[in-house]
Write a protein that holds these residues in place. Sequence first.
Motif: not given
Length: 275
Positions: A168, A170-177
């Motif tokens: 979760y 890692k996903e949000q880190n990429e999604k929200q930069s």
Amino acid sequence: MSGISTHRRPLAILGLALSLALIGTGCEKQEPGGTSKKGNVNLVKEGQLTVCTGLPYAPFEFQQGDEVVGFDVDLTELVAKELGVKQEYVDTPFEGIKSGQDLNSGKCDLAAAAMTITEEREQALDFSEGYFDAHQAMLVKVGKPYKTLADLKGKRVGVQTGTTGEAYVKEQNEKQSLDLEIVSYEDLGAEEQALASGQIEAIVNDLPVWTEHVKENPGKFEVAAEFETGEQYGIAVKTGNKALLDMVNRMLAKAKQDGTYDKIYEKWIGRKPAS
């Protein structure tokens, strides 16, 4: 002829009795490869239900003196009782549990580790029906200003290796930069220690775990944010082990019907499950 028959009859009766005794023990016999069989359920060790888990993960499984106790332990004990055997918990890295390696290698019969059912894991394991609704949450030290992952932009955030919490973040880190520095830890204890010592600013893992941690460390930590991810925990068996999986599902259904599940939930979570 009558004298011969009279002497042989006891031997014939003894032979019949031995045959019946062997048939009677057929429900529990030694199988090739060191497994034992109880009814149509194979166990990796004679007279024992062996359960793999990853410690510590209170309140689901953790050490208390010489014993492993917790929510999952009480649930799998119901399966052990149904089989008429004792249960033994084996502490092992979570990676080996979720990959199916521990079950496939015969290290254990069941995996009970507050493990979220995911499509990826279902490729390597057979899961029971979901037995616990779980969300992700962010834990920080009391007094820190962080209320969302976005507040941590550019900072160090801890996760546990191989968990849905790690996925979760890692996903949000990429999604929200967010440019987070994500630090993965093998177990929960190391993750908690890193936060306490200031090596990281926050950690993300399952909400019930942080609720327990806050309770045990009053005034030190707080749950800063919750993330509703729609996760459910399941108990896993080796792929294709239908007999054991069916038994686990029967015991879960029975426990929910007769109130046993509610008692276990309240014992370890502190309240009854939402209806």
